[in-house]
Design an enzyme around this catalytic site. Structure first.
Site, short mmCIF file in Angstrom:
data_model
loop_
_atom_site.label_atom_id
_atom_site.label_comp_id
_atom_site.label_asym_id
_atom_site.label_seq_id
_atom_site.Cartn_x
_atom_site.Cartn_y
_atom_site.Cartn_z
NE ARG A 40 -2.81 0.65 3.47
CZ ARG A 40 -2.38 1.39 4.52
NH1 ARG A 40 -2.13 2.66 4.38
NH2 ARG A 40 -2.22 0.82 5.70
CE1 TYR A 93 -16.11 10.95 -16.55
CE2 TYR A 93 -14.86 11.19 -14.53
CZ TYR A 93 -15.69 10.45 -15.34
OH TYR A 93 -16.10 9.21 -14.93
CG ASP A 165 -8.19 14.99 -16.22
OD1 ASP A 165 -7.48 14.33 -17.00
OD2 ASP A 165 -9.25 14.56 -15.73
CE LYS A 190 -11.43 6.50 -19.20
NZ LYS A 190 -11.45 7.31 -18.02
N1 PLP Z 1 -10.64 12.38 -16.13
C1 PLP Z 1 -11.20 12.23 -17.33
C2 PLP Z 1 -10.97 13.27 -18.39
C3 PLP Z 1 -12.01 11.12 -17.62
O1 PLP Z 1 -12.57 10.99 -18.81
C4 PLP Z 1 -12.20 10.15 -16.59
C5 PLP Z 1 -13.06 8.97 -16.83
O2 PLP Z 1 -13.69 8.83 -17.83
C6 PLP Z 1 -11.60 10.36 -15.34
C7 PLP Z 1 -10.82 11.47 -15.15
C8 PLP Z 1 -11.79 9.35 -14.23
O3 PLP Z 1 -10.96 8.27 -14.47
P1 PLP Z 1 -11.25 6.77 -13.89
O4 PLP Z 1 -12.48 6.28 -14.57
O5 PLP Z 1 -10.01 6.03 -14.26
O6 PLP Z 1 -11.43 6.89 -12.43
#
Ligand code: PLP
Length: 376
Positions: A40, A93, A165, A190
């Site tokens: 962890r 998002y 992000d 992704k």
């Molecule tokens: N940031 C973006 C731009 C996303 O599209 C997503 C999920 O689709 C996330 C963060 C969250 O990621 P996770 O689904 O891996 O928790």
């Protein structure tokens, strides 16, 4: 036993590491980073993934987490405490806005959404307790491109952290830390892992102080990534550059096809010459525009159903950035938690479909999209 020198890192599928005696345990605390104790806290596979992402994004280092959401959570909790305030781009998002509006507000971290028109002039929204600004390099799902250098000049002026992000762009296109961001996060789920078989996240920090805070939050809240998922993601990451080239080239071909199609009302793809932010996207994206786009057909859910059922090879899958192409429906999935007014304001209407373009032969994709559109 013969000497073992594997070319690829083995999976250290263990929750804990052993010590010979108390002296070894003391060495662990006295000389951090020299050995492992508990997965962890750290594990060779998660460290390998962090180190490879760090090489791509720059900065002081990276910490991997169990998901993109836990990466965003770790970044915010590293900087904010109860009573603090966050600015967040309005076009983001839906999971990020749900985290801020529905959860972090409950523990005393408040949020104000910055309308797109005010992105570089948000002085009036800054409060004495504002700690950070959260935005995406290219927004999900309508590909609004943020000028990160300009934005970082504003956040620096107010002494608030800029958290970016970078999931849609990836460091192959844009390295936000080099443009003034303080912290970068990814949904590794992704493009970084790339094969739709991992859920993971990463936080990359520009300073050692921020990195240590993120690490503390990650291990205290238990937001760590498992050895196997770390290994899978590190494996996928090896082909990121190659994949991005094909994602981008396929997406350009498809965006041009959709933009000239009579059944398509609008296409959001920064690579289109007529796209309002085409020049910014080109300059900030290393001449590449990414593999994500959205397009609008008739604003009618039944028309969307007919299109999706008409596709033979492209599945409806509410995620993105895998090697195989998929479509998603922001209104019903990623941005479902937004109010009707917010959805309308951003432009997420009943006919908006998000397309994650994969690395297949582009001709196959064009045939399938035409098949779907012919059902309208
Ligand atoms: N940031 C973006 C731009 C996303 O599209 C997503 C999920 O689709 C996330 C963060 C969250 O990621 P996770 O689904 O891996 O928790």
């Amino acid at each position: 036993m013969p000497q073992i020198t594997p070319k690829s890192t083995p999976i250290y599928q263990t929750s804990v590491f052993t010590f010979d005696d108390l002296n070894e345990l003391e060495l662990y605390f006295e000389q951090p980073g020299q050995r492992y104790m508990y997965s962890r806290y750290a594990n060779p596979n998660s460290d390998e993934l962090a180190s490879e992402v760090h090489k791509l994004e720059g900065g002081a280092g990276a910490i991997v987490t169990s998901s993109g959401m836990s990466a965003i959570l770790a970044a915010i909790l590293a900087v904010c405490k109860a009573g603090d305030h966050v600015l967040c781009a309005e076009e983001i998002y839906g999971g990020s806005s749900a985290l801020l509006t529905q959860e972090l507000s409950r523990i005393g971290i408040s949020v104000t959404y910055v309308p797109s028109a005010d992105t570089y002039s948000f002085d009036a929204l800054v409060q004495p307790n504002t700690r950070l600004f959260l935005a995406e390099t290219m927004s999900n799902p309508l590909l609004l491109v943020f000028d990160l250098k300009r934005l970082s000049e504003q956040t620096a002026k107010h002494k608030i952290k800029l958290v970016i992000d970078n999931t849609f762009a990836t460091p192959v296109l844009t390295k936000p830390l080099s443009l003034g961001a303080d912290i970068v996060i990814h949904s590794v789920t992704k493009y970084l892992s790339g094969h739709s078989d991992v859920t993971a996240g990463v936080v990359i920090c520009n300073t050692k102080e921020d990195l240590q805070r993120v690490q503390k939050v990650m291990l205290t809240y238990g937001l760590n990534l498992s050895p196997f998922e770390s290994w899978l993601a590190a494996r996928g990451l090896k082909t990121l550059r190659l994949r991005m080239k094909q994602h981008c080239s396929n997406a350009q071909t498809i965006a041009e096809f959709l933009a000239s199609h009579e059944k398509v009302a609008q296409v959001w793809y920064p690579g289109l010459a007529a796209y309002p932010q085409h020049k910014l996207a080109y300059e900030q994206g290393n001449g590449m525009f990414g593999g994500m786009m959205s397009f609008r057909i008739k604003d009618d859910a039944e028309a969307v159903n007919r299109f999706m059922r008409g596709l033979e090879h492209i599945p409806f899958a509410p995620s993105l950035a895998g090697v195989s192409t998929s479509v998603s429906y922001p209104l019903g999935t990623s941005h479902r938690s937004l109010s009707k007014e917010q959805q309308q304001k951003i432009g997420i209407t009943a006919g908006v479909i998000r397309l994650s373009v994969g690395i297949e032969e582009p001709e196959e994709l064009l045939v399938d999209l035409e098949r779907g559109l012919s059902k309208l």
